[in-house]
Enzyme design. Structure first.
Site, mmCIF file in Angstrom:
data_model
loop_
_atom_site.group_PDB
_atom_site.id
_atom_site.type_symbol
_atom_site.label_atom_id
_atom_site.label_comp_id
_atom_site.label_asym_id
_atom_site.label_seq_id
_atom_site.Cartn_x
_atom_site.Cartn_y
_atom_site.Cartn_z
ATOM 1 N N LYS A 83 0.842 -1.204 0.000
ATOM 2 C CA LYS A 83 0.000 0.000 0.000
ATOM 3 C C LYS A 83 0.878 1.256 0.000
ATOM 4 O O LYS A 83 0.623 2.218 -0.725
ATOM 5 C CB LYS A 83 -0.947 -0.020 1.214
ATOM 6 C CG LYS A 83 -2.058 -1.054 1.059
ATOM 7 C CD LYS A 83 -2.756 -1.427 2.358
ATOM 8 C CE LYS A 83 -3.695 -2.612 2.120
ATOM 9 N NZ LYS A 83 -4.342 -3.126 3.309
ATOM 10 N N GLN A 110 -4.639 -1.789 9.523
ATOM 11 C CA GLN A 110 -4.559 -3.137 8.956
ATOM 12 C C GLN A 110 -5.178 -4.164 9.904
ATOM 13 O O GLN A 110 -4.854 -4.206 11.093
ATOM 14 C CB GLN A 110 -3.089 -3.484 8.649
ATOM 15 C CG GLN A 110 -2.891 -4.791 7.918
ATOM 16 C CD GLN A 110 -3.451 -4.813 6.495
ATOM 17 O OE1 GLN A 110 -3.579 -3.780 5.845
ATOM 18 N NE2 GLN A 110 -3.806 -5.989 6.010
ATOM 19 N N ASP A 120 -11.334 2.278 3.675
ATOM 20 C CA ASP A 120 -11.630 0.847 3.603
ATOM 21 C C ASP A 120 -13.131 0.598 3.422
ATOM 22 O O ASP A 120 -13.543 -0.488 3.051
ATOM 23 C CB ASP A 120 -11.226 0.164 4.934
ATOM 24 C CG ASP A 120 -9.855 -0.479 4.882
ATOM 25 O OD1 ASP A 120 -9.481 -0.998 3.815
ATOM 26 O OD2 ASP A 120 -9.173 -0.464 5.927
HETATM 27 N N1 GUN Z 1 -6.817 -7.105 6.111
HETATM 28 C C1 GUN Z 1 -7.074 -7.881 5.017
HETATM 29 N N2 GUN Z 1 -7.650 -7.136 4.049
HETATM 30 C C2 GUN Z 1 -7.761 -5.875 4.533
HETATM 31 C C3 GUN Z 1 -8.277 -4.675 3.985
HETATM 32 O O1 GUN Z 1 -8.773 -4.616 2.860
HETATM 33 N N3 GUN Z 1 -8.192 -3.580 4.803
HETATM 34 C C4 GUN Z 1 -7.674 -3.634 6.060
HETATM 35 N N4 GUN Z 1 -7.658 -2.517 6.778
HETATM 36 N N5 GUN Z 1 -7.196 -4.753 6.589
HETATM 37 C C5 GUN Z 1 -7.234 -5.852 5.831
#
Ligand code: GUN
Length: 293
Positions: free
Chosen positions: A54, A98, A121
């Protein structure tokens, strides 16, 4: 006949070019650089890779990124204080914590604390509710990525039977919502299967489009699908390591066998995965655009 490969890497590249242009426009017209904050607790190797990807995507696209890595013992109070600080930071337009979080932290409390306008998200209940009634500004990243994969591969969902396997809040439930929205939404008939479903194959065999997000390799085998099905495999399972120590990935679908019956299918890696991060970048830009209107 072998299926058409739905190449997420290529489609993602197209979208990233579009996003780059939007970012340039925002800089020129409004003097704003989109900013994304990521927070990672602990040392989970998978989560570290995702957060790193990211951050890298932000750097490539010209998005300001601020990453905070914290020890897994960080208290919920300290994490909430950091979220609040980022809510009030004008350089930050998107906040991503995350998941999963360590067990002593209630993930719902953290998600609720994120300003819905910075919830790139699309996990905050306000945004989940808006998604459900079809008025959302942010679309959740993986489900939105799936919509774009289908759209840009000229695969229509209109009137189709979409079968989703997996009821997670991150993929299954939101993709179901996107698929059932009236036009210009998915306009599909949707069936959602989960661990409580009796005779899963009876449902998957009915799918025109099958979306699988369960986190278990070879959950879908060739005898569970009909000829001509379109398969979207969201699974990313680490099934081993190469002699060089690199993770070997597999999806939730028995790719080699299912591709013989499918008309189109996403590979793992290189299918849904790259789209998730691209749509996160898109949401960060959307958060800025909302400020400029
Ligand atoms: N953990 C696995 N996929 C995601 C996601 O799309 N966003 C976040 N914040 N955590 C994750």
């Amino acid at each position: 006949m072998a299926a058409q490969l739905i190449k997420g890497t290529e489609i993602s590249k197209q979208i990233r070019e579009e996003i780059t242009k939007e970012i340039q426009k925002l800089k020129e017209k409004h003097g704003i650089i989109p900013g994304l904050a990521t927070i990672l607790l602990g040392e989970d190797p998978g989560s570290k890779v995702y957060v790193g990807q990211k951050e890298k995507a932000c750097n490539k696209l010209g998005i300001y990124s601020e990453r905070t890595d914290l020890p897994s013992e960080t208290s919920q109070e300290d994490l909430l204080a950091l979220v609040e600080k980022l809510n009030n930071n004008p350089k930050i337009h998107g906040i991503l914590v995350q998941l999963p979080l360590p067990k002593h932290i209630d993930a719902s409390n953290v998600i609720y604390a994120i300003d819905p306008d910075k919830d790139v998200d699309c996990f905050h209940p306000v945004n989940v509710g808006k998604l459900m009634i079809g008025t959302g500004r942010f679309l959740p990243c993986t489900p939105h990525g799936i919509v774009e994969l289908l759209r840009r591969s000229d695969i229509t969902t209109d009137g189709k039977h979409v079968v989703v396997v997996g009821r997670s809040n991150i993929v299954g439930k939101p993709v179901m919502n996107l698929m059932l929205q009236p036009p210009p939404g998915g306009n599909a008939t949707v069936t959602l299967c989960h661990t409580g479903t009796k005779d899963l194959a009876a449902f998957t065999k009915m799918a025109d489009i099958l979306i699988v997000a369960v986190g278990r390799p070879k959950t879908i085998t060739a005898d569970m699908v009909k000829e001509g099905v379109v398969v979207i495999d969201v699974g990313v399972n680490r099934i081993g390591k190469t002699p060089e120590g690199k993770a070997i990935l597999a999806g939730d679908v028995d790719f080699d066998a299912v591709q013989e019956k499918a008309s189109a299918i996403t590979p793992v890696p290189g299918g849904v995965g790259p789209m998730t991060i691209t749509m996160l970048m898109k949401n960060t830009v959307e958060a800025v655009k909302a400020l400029c209107n």
